[in-house]
Design a protein around this motif. Structure first.
Motif, PDB file in Angstrom:
ATOM      1  N   ILE A  49       0.836  -1.206   0.000  1.00 13.13           N
ATOM      2  CA  ILE A  49       0.000   0.000   0.000  1.00 13.13           C
ATOM      3  C   ILE A  49       0.869   1.253   0.000  1.00 13.13           C
ATOM      4  CG2 ILE A  49      -1.611   1.338   1.416  1.00 13.13           C
ATOM      5  CD1 ILE A  49      -2.814  -1.428   2.279  1.00 13.13           C
ATOM      6  N   PHE A  50       1.880   1.284   0.899  1.00  9.31           N
ATOM      7  CA  PHE A  50       2.793   2.431   0.923  1.00  9.31           C
ATOM      8  C   PHE A  50       3.450   2.610  -0.445  1.00  9.31           C
ATOM      9  CE2 PHE A  50       3.485   1.189   5.620  1.00  9.31           C
ATOM     10  CZ  PHE A  50       2.488   2.027   6.050  1.00  9.31           C
ATOM     11  N   TYR A  51       3.866   1.506  -1.038  1.00 12.90           N
ATOM     12  CA  TYR A  51       4.560   1.520  -2.332  1.00 12.90           C
ATOM     13  C   TYR A  51       3.677   2.114  -3.430  1.00 12.90           C
ATOM     14  CZ  TYR A  51       6.764  -0.539  -6.524  1.00 12.90           C
ATOM     15  OH  TYR A  51       7.333  -0.754  -7.751  1.00 12.90           O
ATOM     16  N   SER A  52       2.472   1.586  -3.554  1.00 14.93           N
ATOM     17  CA  SER A  52       1.602   2.055  -4.640  1.00 14.93           C
ATOM     18  C   SER A  52       1.189   3.506  -4.426  1.00 14.93           C
ATOM     19  CB  SER A  52       0.369   1.149  -4.768  1.00 14.93           C
ATOM     20  OG  SER A  52      -0.486   1.249  -3.653  1.00 14.93           O
ATOM     21  N   ARG A  53       0.929   3.885  -3.192  1.00 14.34           N
ATOM     22  CA  ARG A  53       0.498   5.257  -2.928  1.00 14.34           C
ATOM     23  C   ARG A  53       1.632   6.255  -3.161  1.00 14.34           C
ATOM     24  NH1 ARG A  53      -4.312   5.225   1.454  1.00 14.34           N
ATOM     25  NH2 ARG A  53      -3.963   7.459   1.325  1.00 14.34           N
ATOM     26  N   LYS A  54       2.855   5.860  -2.815  1.00 13.82           N
ATOM     27  CA  LYS A  54       3.975   6.772  -3.045  1.00 13.82           C
ATOM     28  C   LYS A  54       4.200   6.958  -4.547  1.00 13.82           C
ATOM     29  CE  LYS A  54       8.535   8.146  -1.680  1.00 13.82           C
ATOM     30  NZ  LYS A  54       9.568   8.122  -0.634  1.00 13.82           N
ATOM     31  N   ILE A  55       4.057   5.888  -5.309  1.00 16.74           N
ATOM     32  CA  ILE A  55       4.209   6.002  -6.763  1.00 16.74           C
ATOM     33  C   ILE A  55       3.149   6.939  -7.331  1.00 16.74           C
ATOM     34  CG2 ILE A  55       3.972   4.736  -8.946  1.00 16.74           C
ATOM     35  CD1 ILE A  55       5.324   2.368  -7.494  1.00 16.74           C
ATOM     36  N   LYS A  56       1.907   6.786  -6.867  1.00 13.31           N
ATOM     37  CA  LYS A  56       0.837   7.660  -7.367  1.00 13.31           C
ATOM     38  C   LYS A  56       1.122   9.127  -7.028  1.00 13.31           C
ATOM     39  CE  LYS A  56      -2.454   6.442  -9.126  1.00 13.31           C
ATOM     40  NZ  LYS A  56      -2.701   6.232 -10.577  1.00 13.31           N
ATOM     41  N   ARG A  57       1.751   9.357  -5.884  1.00 13.72           N
ATOM     42  CA  ARG A  57       2.036  10.735  -5.465  1.00 13.72           C
ATOM     43  C   ARG A  57       3.288  11.310  -6.111  1.00 13.72           C
ATOM     44  NH1 ARG A  57       2.015   8.740  -0.315  1.00 13.72           N
ATOM     45  NH2 ARG A  57       4.107   9.597  -0.024  1.00 13.72           N
ATOM     46  N   LYS A  58       4.316  10.471  -6.265  1.00  9.38           N
ATOM     47  CA  LYS A  58       5.651  10.995  -6.552  1.00  9.38           C
ATOM     48  C   LYS A  58       6.197  10.676  -7.935  1.00  9.38           C
ATOM     49  CE  LYS A  58       6.523  12.644  -2.342  1.00  9.38           C
ATOM     50  NZ  LYS A  58       6.836  14.080  -2.091  1.00  9.38           N
TER      51      LYS A  58
END
Length: 208
Positions: A49-58
């Motif tokens: 979850i952290f991984y996918s959300r960081k990609i979507k943000r960054k």
């Protein structure tokens, strides 16, 4: 409704940043982003979850995530965690299978779209005997997150998945060290983060 904030532990923070860096430096890797080995009990589904959300943000790009497991209980657990953290949301207007295709045909249809998240058992990449799996899309911004699906990645289902989305980026999350069999590394690349048993015990995340 009561809510709690979930914050990454140190090994998750380091591991997810390594995984994001691997995506940023994906040139020449042939879609093999690496193996994320964090021992059991270390919160791998939250790391996803952290991984996918960081990609979507960054990370620039219209990224889509396909989360693959080989057991229904794992699929249920991961999907529930994504839902409870509001990484995905279910609405009345959506088909109840919006994120989780309920058949092989529906999975093939969904993979031709650019929806943000899909969850599936790898067995849905099966095909009738004597037939070849279809090539579905040339998109380069599918990221396939594989959870504990070692044996089903090597032939058959795993090969079909790569026929369907040949330009996807692949990352494997596992709680099992790949000591004897290197095939997962051959499919997904080298270790990009290791959090082993002794480290987990020292952090009191796992009992001795």
């Amino acid at each position: 409704k009561n809510k709690v904030k979930i914050i990454a532990k140190n090994h998750q923070f380091l591991g997810v940043n390594n995984a994001v860096d691997s995506l940023l430096n994906r040139e020449g890797k042939e879609g093999k982003l690496g193996v994320f080995w964090h021992t059991q009990g270390s919160g791998k589904s939250y790391s996803m979850i952290f991984y996918s959300r960081k990609i979507k943000r960054k990370v620039e790009g219209d990224w889509s995530f396909l989360i693959i497991t080989d057991r229904k209980d794992l699929d249920d657990q991961i999907y529930r965690n994504f839902l409870e953290t509001e990484t995905i949301t279910e609405t009345k207007d959506q088909n109840k299978n919006y994120y989780r295709p309920n058949s092989r045909d529906q999975l093939q249809s969904y993979l031709k779209t650019n929806r943000t998240y899909l969850f599936s058992l790898i067995h849905k990449f099966g095909v009738e005997k004597g037939k070849t799996y279809p090539h579905l899309t040339d998109r380069k911004n599918w990221i396939v997150i594989i959870d504990e699906a070692h044996r089903t990645q090597y032939k058959g289902f795993g090969e079909n998945m790569r026929i369907a989305i040949p330009n996807a980026q692949y990352i494997a999350f596992t709680g099992t060290p790949l000591l004897k069999n290197t095939q997962t590394k051959n499919w997904c690349g080298p270790y990009i983060s290791e959090y082993n048993f002794s480290q987990s015990i020292e952090d009191c995340a796992t009992v001795p």
